[in-house]
Design a protein around this motif. Structure first.
Motif, PDB file in Angstrom:
ATOM      1  N   ALA A 238       0.841  -1.198   0.000  1.00 13.73           N
ATOM      2  CA  ALA A 238       0.000   0.000   0.000  1.00 13.73           C
ATOM      3  C   ALA A 238       0.875   1.245   0.000  1.00 13.73           C
ATOM      4  CB  ALA A 238      -0.906  -0.005   1.233  1.00 13.73           C
ATOM      5  N   ARG A 239       0.395   2.293  -0.638  1.00  6.43           N
ATOM      6  CA  ARG A 239       1.137   3.548  -0.730  1.00  6.43           C
ATOM      7  C   ARG A 239       0.326   4.685  -0.127  1.00  6.43           C
ATOM      8  NH1 ARG A 239       6.167   1.645  -1.747  1.00  6.43           N
ATOM      9  NH2 ARG A 239       6.185   0.281  -3.572  1.00  6.43           N
ATOM     10  N   THR A 240       1.004   5.782   0.138  1.00 10.75           N
ATOM     11  CA  THR A 240       0.342   6.942   0.718  1.00 10.75           C
ATOM     12  C   THR A 240      -0.603   7.576  -0.289  1.00 10.75           C
ATOM     13  OG1 THR A 240       2.242   7.385   2.134  1.00 10.75           O
ATOM     14  CG2 THR A 240       0.707   9.208   1.766  1.00 10.75           C
ATOM     15  N   ASN A 241      -1.809   7.913   0.169  1.00  9.45           N
ATOM     16  CA  ASN A 241      -2.763   8.605  -0.685  1.00  9.45           C
ATOM     17  C   ASN A 241      -2.137   9.899  -1.191  1.00  9.45           C
ATOM     18  OD1 ASN A 241      -4.980  10.723  -1.116  1.00  9.45           O
ATOM     19  ND2 ASN A 241      -6.174   8.846  -0.963  1.00  9.45           N
ATOM     20  N   PRO A 242      -2.240  10.212  -2.495  1.00 15.98           N
ATOM     21  CA  PRO A 242      -1.605  11.422  -3.042  1.00 15.98           C
ATOM     22  C   PRO A 242      -2.011  12.710  -2.331  1.00 15.98           C
ATOM     23  CG  PRO A 242      -2.385  10.011  -4.818  1.00 15.98           C
ATOM     24  CD  PRO A 242      -2.902   9.414  -3.550  1.00 15.98           C
TER      25      PRO A 242
ATOM     26  N   HIS B  15      -8.684   1.784   1.482  1.00 10.41           N
ATOM     27  CA  HIS B  15      -7.745   0.758   1.921  1.00 10.41           C
ATOM     28  C   HIS B  15      -8.130  -0.559   1.256  1.00 10.41           C
ATOM     29  CE1 HIS B  15      -6.855   3.812   4.871  1.00 10.41           C
ATOM     30  NE2 HIS B  15      -8.062   3.710   5.405  1.00 10.41           N
ATOM     31  N   PRO B  16      -7.190  -1.455   1.003  1.00 12.16           N
ATOM     32  CA  PRO B  16      -5.782  -1.389   1.359  1.00 12.16           C
ATOM     33  C   PRO B  16      -4.915  -0.686   0.324  1.00 12.16           C
ATOM     34  CG  PRO B  16      -6.233  -3.514   0.403  1.00 12.16           C
ATOM     35  CD  PRO B  16      -7.544  -2.758   0.392  1.00 12.16           C
TER      36      PRO B  16
ATOM     37  N   THR C 162      -6.145  -5.765   9.655  1.00 13.48           N
ATOM     38  CA  THR C 162      -7.207  -6.034   8.684  1.00 13.48           C
ATOM     39  C   THR C 162      -7.254  -4.961   7.596  1.00 13.48           C
ATOM     40  OG1 THR C 162      -8.848  -4.919  10.092  1.00 13.48           O
ATOM     41  CG2 THR C 162      -8.618  -7.307  10.344  1.00 13.48           C
ATOM     42  N   ALA C 163      -6.717  -3.771   7.879  1.00 15.86           N
ATOM     43  CA  ALA C 163      -6.686  -2.716   6.858  1.00 15.86           C
ATOM     44  C   ALA C 163      -5.803  -3.099   5.682  1.00 15.86           C
ATOM     45  CB  ALA C 163      -6.209  -1.402   7.468  1.00 15.86           C
TER      46      ALA C 163
ATOM     47  N   THR D 177      -7.106  -6.491  -8.794  1.00 16.49           N
ATOM     48  CA  THR D 177      -5.838  -6.239  -9.467  1.00 16.49           C
ATOM     49  C   THR D 177      -5.904  -4.942 -10.261  1.00 16.49           C
ATOM     50  OG1 THR D 177      -5.386  -8.617  -9.636  1.00 16.49           O
ATOM     51  CG2 THR D 177      -4.177  -7.162 -11.125  1.00 16.49           C
ATOM     52  N   ALA D 178      -7.043  -4.719 -10.902  1.00 14.98           N
ATOM     53  CA  ALA D 178      -7.228  -3.476 -11.648  1.00 14.98           C
ATOM     54  C   ALA D 178      -7.211  -2.269 -10.716  1.00 14.98           C
ATOM     55  CB  ALA D 178      -8.539  -3.523 -12.429  1.00 14.98           C
ATOM     56  N   MET D 179      -7.757  -2.411  -9.517  1.00 13.88           N
ATOM     57  CA  MET D 179      -7.754  -1.306  -8.564  1.00 13.88           C
ATOM     58  C   MET D 179      -6.336  -1.010  -8.075  1.00 13.88           C
ATOM     59  SD  MET D 179     -10.803  -0.194  -8.409  1.00 13.88           S
ATOM     60  CE  MET D 179     -10.582   0.921  -7.032  1.00 13.88           C
ATOM     61  N   VAL D 180      -5.539  -2.039  -7.881  1.00 12.65           N
ATOM     62  CA  VAL D 180      -4.136  -1.832  -7.497  1.00 12.65           C
ATOM     63  C   VAL D 180      -3.438  -1.005  -8.574  1.00 12.65           C
ATOM     64  CG1 VAL D 180      -1.913  -2.971  -7.157  1.00 12.65           C
ATOM     65  CG2 VAL D 180      -3.965  -3.900  -6.072  1.00 12.65           C
TER      66      VAL D 180
END
Length: 772
Positions: free
Chosen positions: A392-396, A422-423, A542-543, A756-759
């Motif tokens: 997971a990465r930081t929200n822009p 999340h996630p 769980t997040a 996968t598309a959301m990632v």
């Protein structure tokens, strides 16, 4: 109605409209969105039942009528069978060869754990209501005993299928990859000798053999424990005896067969062998019963009623009452008996008689029982057999504009509302960082937080404790009745109290399920409220596995709403009004139904303009379903993304022709709740903690927040449309109750995976933000 069919496989700013909707919602809700007690002047039919302290009341629970506005009486699918269908969808993932192998093992374990909880709660509760004479006909039209019979029939099929998927598909595939679960008789003499030392050193000291004879009554069998039923014969007298040996639950269920001294340690990396713990015990029963002949042994397992019943109105101290009830949980009546399929009938008869279970509650299955043990296999570090790694990465919107600067969450929130998913968006650099910054910021005066479930080593708890020890006012509304997390939550409640946090346990008669955090900060222009409202728990673990949404905002209206709601949870605020929140038990159902009615009116005024897009875990509430049926009859397009239970029948002529129901399961658990009302291009959108179930709408404090940022409205519409797109793998529900899996294209190739598309989408969004 007949038993519901199961899953079938695949075949080759405020606008005028806002004002109108709000006015309609206010007319539908007693005292706008107040969740206070009804006044004494209300009529008998309007009055709401009062809580003991008068702070909250539950919304009146009205059973559905057989016919509502001309709707057919058989318009609801059975909720219990629908849940079993959901678990079958999990099982289908375990059987899917396109899913990475160790993830398939994980899905087998998830199926087993899900079914355990279903029996412990839903089946046990239904049996209890039948026994006490308070069970009533279900909304689907079935008598309670008919529901129980259907559950038994479908559960037997599913458990047999579960065992078959493991034995015939997953286990052989694991063996092909060098991961083997072997039985005792498949091991070599050298391996037997090495495991004998494991038994002597680690098992023998903790085992307690319990014989059954006139001096020793049949032992109590604790819920979910795995046991050996042992038949012994005294060689001197020839008399047969029965004994029980409990497999120690604190030891690993699968014992790793370590390589011998002549084998290369490196071979162990891709040649991993395990033997069930019960096999090791069974091979050494002569150590437990010296002088007796061990004739045969079989494994068995009991599931008991483990739902909690705490009479809160009679409990002077809810925490103490719950702790007492937890000690009683393992003594609940049995609701299911799983036995090894080779068990002799006379042994089974003895166990059945002593436990008092019915024949329909007995499940004969191939060994090994209790496939939750496959979590050990799923945890193996074999990256090629897992999903592709994901970080997971930081929200822009929360990323610092300059890399050398420290992240200032408050500054980011002042700039704009931040919608988290999340996630894909990191929990640790968003919600966790928000609380940690609040705890350390000297300008923060108070933090108010709801806690429903959290992890064992929670940084959220640590932040609250740090804030309290720094002298800030900290309020934690801890829901200690969060099912199966009660002991964990009691522990954290005690720890918080000892650190100076003001801990309250919500409202008598209601679980506090809302996901809320309020931070009050002193700034140059005065006090500012920073808020987080989410769909998931404040749980960093769980997040990383659950898909959830959350909003970070400093909007004044939201801050005032959360302030009023926390005052209701901790004090007395009988007539609070909310501007951007819908709050159960008083206003979530009524508010959403009012917006459904607005879509009906929109569709009548401009045909083709009505639109309802929802994403929920479950939809069972009859009043809400009937409102959606009325919307469909008016021509409104309704698309429901339902992960679990769905009692609505879609696509039925004259009833629900414009309603579609889809389900998506995958590596992440789809957990967010979104309620989108299109309104002819002027959408109203809520996210929050509530599912469309009686418990959420009538017996819990839930909160939905209305989103206002146009970016967020567009993002959520895109998400909801993707969930129903034929481009992505999904399940589709038909009006007859069948779920059909669509995961292959016309040419037989797998359809795209939505998660996968959301990632990829979130990664692309972050790259675009960095370029800006």
């Amino acid at each position: 109605m007949t038993a519901e069919p199961r899953v079938t496989p695949d075949r080759p700013g405020t606008s005028a409209r806002d004002t109108a909707a709000d006015a309609s919602a206010e007319a539908a809700i007693v005292s706008e969105v107040s969740i206070a007690s009804a006044s004494a002047s209300e009529t008998r039919h309007q009055a709401q039942p009062r809580s003991a302290n008068g702070r909250f009341s539950r919304a009146a629970q009205q059973p559905p009528s057989e016919v509502d506005h001309g709707l057919p009486a058989d318009r609801f699918l059975d909720r219990e069978i629908s849940w079993l269908q959901f678990n079958e969808r999990v099982l289908q993932l375990a059987a899917d060869e396109h899913v990475p192998l160790l993830e398939r093992a994980r899905f087998l374990a998830i199926f087993a754990q899900n079914l355990d909880e279903f029996f412990m709660v839903r089946v046990a509760g239904l049996k209890r209501r039948i026994a006490t004479g308070i069970a009533v006909r279900s909304a689907s039209g079935l008598e309670p005993r008919e529901v129980l019979e259907q559950i038994s029939h479908v559960a037997h099929e599913l458990m047999t299928m579960h065992a078959r998927v493991y034995a015939e598909q997953v286990r052989p595939a694991l063996e092909d990859q060098g991961v083997t679960i072997v039985r005792w008789d498949e091991l070599s003499d050298d391996e037997h000798a090495r495991l004998a030392s494991v038994f002597t050193d680690r098992l023998f000291p903790v085992l307690t053999p319990l014989a059954v004879d006139p001096a020793h009554p049949f032992p109590y069998i604790s819920g979910l424990s795995l046991n050996l039923a042992v038949i012994l014969v005294n060689p001197k007298t020839g008399k047969e005896h029965f004994a029980r040996v409990k497999v120690p639950p604190m030891l690993p269920r699968l014992v790793r067969v370590e390589p011998g001294p002549d084998e290369s340690p490196l071979a162990d990396m891709y040649d991993t062998r395990f033997v069930p713990l019960e096999d090791v015990i069974a091979a050494h029963l002569d150590h437990l019963f010296p002088g007796m002949d061990v004739v045969e042994q079989f494994t068995f397992r009991v599931t008991r009623n483990e739902d909690l019943e705490v009479e809160e109105d009679d409990a002077e101290n809810l925490l103490t009452a719950l702790e007492r009830e937890l000690t009683r949980r393992r003594f609940g009546p049995p609701v299911r008996l799983e036995v090894e399929e080779e068990m002799d009938d006379h042994v089974l008869d003895l166990i059945v008689r002593e436990l008092g279970v019915a024949g329909s509650e007995v499940y004969r299955l191939p060994a090994p029982l209790d496939l939750r043990a496959l979590n050990v296999i799923a945890d193996l570090e074999r990256s090629e057999l897992h999903y592709e790694p994901f970080v997971a990465r930081t929200n822009p919107d929360l990323a610092p504009t300059e890399s050398a600067k420290a992240r200032d969450i408050f500054a980011s929130i002042r700039k704009q509302d931040v919608l988290l998913q999340h996630p894909y968006d990191s929990f640790s650099t968003s919600v966790q960082a928000f609380l940690e910054q609040a705890a350390s910021d000297p300008h923060v005066l108070a933090i108010k937080q709801t806690l429903y479930r959290t992890s064992g080593d929670s940084p959220i708890i640590d932040a609250l404790i740090d804030a309290a020890e720094a002298g800030k006012q900290v309020l934690a509304v801890v829901e200690i009745k969060a099912r199966f997390d009660e002991e964990n939550n009691i522990s954290w409640a005690r720890k918080l109290e000892h650190s100076g946090v003001h801990v309250v346990y919500g409202i008598v008669g209601l679980k506090t399920h809302a996901k809320l955090c309020l931070v009050i900060r002193q700034e140059a222009e005065g006090l500012r409220r920073y808020c987080h409202v989410g769909t998931g728990n404040y749980n960093p673990k769980t997040a990383r596995l659950y898909e959830d949404l959350g909003l970070l905002t400093d909007d004044q209206q939201v801050g005032e709403d959360l302030g009023r709601l926390f005052n209701q949870l901790s004090g007395i605020a009988p007539r609070s009004r909310f501007k951007r929140l819908l709050v159960a038990p008083r206003s979530v159902r009524a508010g959403l139904i009012a917006h459904i009615q607005q879509e009906i009116e929109q569709e009548r005024a401009t045909p083709g303009s009505g639109l309802i897009l929802w994403k929920v875990n479950s939809i069972v509430d009859e009043q809400t379903i009937d409102a959606l049926y009325r919307a469909s009859r008016a021509g409104v397009r309704v698309v429901l993304w339902v992960r679990g239970i769905c009692s609505l029948r879609p696509g039925v002529p004259g009833l629900s022709e414009t309603i579609e129901v889809h389900s998506v399961l995958g590596r992440f658990l789809e957990h967010s709740r979104v309620f989108y009302f299109g309104g002819g291009g002027d959408p109203v959108v809520y996210i929050g903690s509530a599912d469309m179930m009686h418990r959420n709408l009538d017996r819990r404090v839930e909160a939905l927040i209305r989103l206002t940022d146009e970016r967020h409205l567009e993002d959520l519409r895109s998400l909801l449309e993707r969930g129903a797109s034929e481009r992505y793998a999904r399940w589709v529900l038909s009006g007859d109750g069948r779920w059909t899996r669509h995961h292959l294209g016309p040419d037989g190739t797998p359809l795209d995976d939505l998660q996968t598309a959301m990632v990829e989408m979130h990664a692309k969004r972050r790259r675009k933000a960095r370029r800006r």
